[in-house]
Design an enzyme around this catalytic site. Structure first.
Site, mmCIF file in Angstrom:
data_model
loop_
_atom_site.group_PDB
_atom_site.id
_atom_site.type_symbol
_atom_site.label_atom_id
_atom_site.label_comp_id
_atom_site.label_asym_id
_atom_site.label_seq_id
_atom_site.Cartn_x
_atom_site.Cartn_y
_atom_site.Cartn_z
ATOM 1 N N SER A 187 0.999 -1.130 0.033
ATOM 2 C CA SER A 187 0.089 -0.003 -0.017
ATOM 3 C C SER A 187 0.681 1.420 -0.049
ATOM 4 O O SER A 187 1.546 1.306 -0.777
ATOM 5 C CB SER A 187 -1.139 -0.157 1.184
ATOM 6 N N ASP A 286 -10.052 -2.099 -6.312
ATOM 7 C CA ASP A 286 -9.033 -1.333 -5.493
ATOM 8 C C ASP A 286 -8.751 -0.025 -6.670
ATOM 9 O O ASP A 286 -8.448 -0.015 -7.710
ATOM 10 C CB ASP A 286 -7.574 -1.899 -5.338
ATOM 11 N N HIS A 316 -8.714 -3.883 -2.022
ATOM 12 C CA HIS A 316 -7.528 -3.341 -1.428
ATOM 13 C C HIS A 316 -7.604 -3.868 0.029
ATOM 14 O O HIS A 316 -8.799 -3.494 0.898
ATOM 15 C CB HIS A 316 -7.569 -1.794 -1.076
#
Length: 346
Positions: A187, A286, A316
């Site tokens: 991330s 995502d 995500h």
């Protein structure tokens, strides 16, 4: 941040109890993987809110404390220490994970946590780092970089780069092979990992043999189709992304402006040649999906050996549901990829 949860050995009921800390109404009409969809039905919203950073960190620490209680650390030696930070900045805290009884040089992984540049710390990486150390037999150095908005760009990145320099210059102390150093991030950590590789190349800094960029946050412009479409997806969505970049760029830069440097937002880099080989993962639903795919393509076009895997039916942080087949496949692939990249015998 999400990867640490994936690797924790917790049963499905505990997954659901933990996720109940989040709000309601995030199960949208997306074609999620059936296993993921069935779990989301119990908890329609798995949102990560960062609008109030101090409050978000406190909630996250509560969650992490619950999860860390179940982690088996057997076979892993853990050391906390401070290392020199960037020039004029405080020391940087790192946590070193070494295989017990280490008797030969092994690869090293610089581990950079996620959390939208706003949350996360050394404790949030415990599960991930223990798993990487134990399963791969490598030394893992997790870096506790300063967080935004209190410390905007370039502070967090400079902390990561200082940790990279320390890993390379202390290879004898760490019993690591300086030719086999990888950078790993998920991330926002994936974005910082990519930026660390760019910085090392541009400063003629330490050699990096591989970059693992999981669901990376790379582009402050927020103009990709996935970013514009996924405004209500679980865990991460466009409103979160806007806050994240505003916090990270601070007062010096404005999100989407022409002067944002590529070391802040790696997707802006025009020349990706000379970077280490890479693995990039993305999730179908995502908002970060397309910037990860585009960055992988740019790496390939620049002659950088790159593997890209976009997992269908996922979102995500869906790896949080570690009991699902798609999450287990993603985790297994991570170990295979890193073994190959770091030349580790199975």
């Amino acid at each position: 941040m999400q990867r640490i949860l994936t690797l924790l050995a917790i049963d499905q009921r505990r997954d659901l109890a933990t996720l109940s800390l989040y709000k309601e109404d995030a199960l949208m009409n997306y074609n999620y993987d059936p296993e993921l969809a069935s779990l989301l039905e119990f908890l329609p919203d798995v949102s990560l809110g960062i609008s109030e950073p101090v409050k978000a960190r406190a909630s996250f620490l509560t969650l992490i404390a619950q999860l860390n209680a179940d982690i088996d650390q057997q076979g892993v030696v853990i050391e906390n220490r401070s290392i020199p930070g960037p020039a004029g900045a405080p020391d940087v805290a790192v946590r070193i994970y070494s295989p017990e009884g280490l008797a030969q040089l092994v690869p090293a992984i610089l581990h950079i946590h996620g959390g939208g540049f706003v949350i996360g710390d050394l404790d949030s990486e415990l599960g991930s780092c223990v798993a990487l150390c134990r399963h791969l037999g490598v030394v893992v150095v997790s870096v506790d970089y300063r967080l935004a908005p209190e410390t905007p760009y370039p502070g967090p990145l400079e902390d990561c780069y200082a940790a990279l320099q320390w890993v390379q210059s202390n290879s004898s102390h760490l019993s690591t092979d300086p030719t086999r150093v990888a950078v790993f991030g998920q991330s926002a950590g994936g974005g910082l990992a990519a930026a660390t590789c760019l910085l090392a190349r541009d400063r003629d800094g330490p050699d990096i043999c591989f970059q693992y960029l999981g669901i990376p946050e790379l582009d402050d412009r927020l103009q990709t189709p996935s970013m514009q479409r996924f405004v209500d997806t679980p865990m991460w969505n466009r409103p979160n992304a806007e806050l994240s970049w505003d916090f990270y760029l601070g007062d010096q830069y404005q999100r989407g402006a022409d002067n944002v440097p590529c070391h802040a937002a790696p997707a802006r880099a025009e020349d990706l040649s000379g970077l280490p080989s890479a693995y990039i993962s993305t999730m179908e639903f995502d908002p970060l999906r397309d910037e990860g795919v585009q960055y992988a393509l740019k790496l390939m076009q620049a002659g950088v050996a790159t593997e890209l895997h976009s997992f269908p039916g996922t979102f995500h942080g869906s790896a949080l549901f570690s009991t699902t087949q798609v999450s287990q496949r993603e985790s297994a692939e991570m170990f295979v990829v890193l073994r190959r990249a770091l030349h580790i015998e199975p």
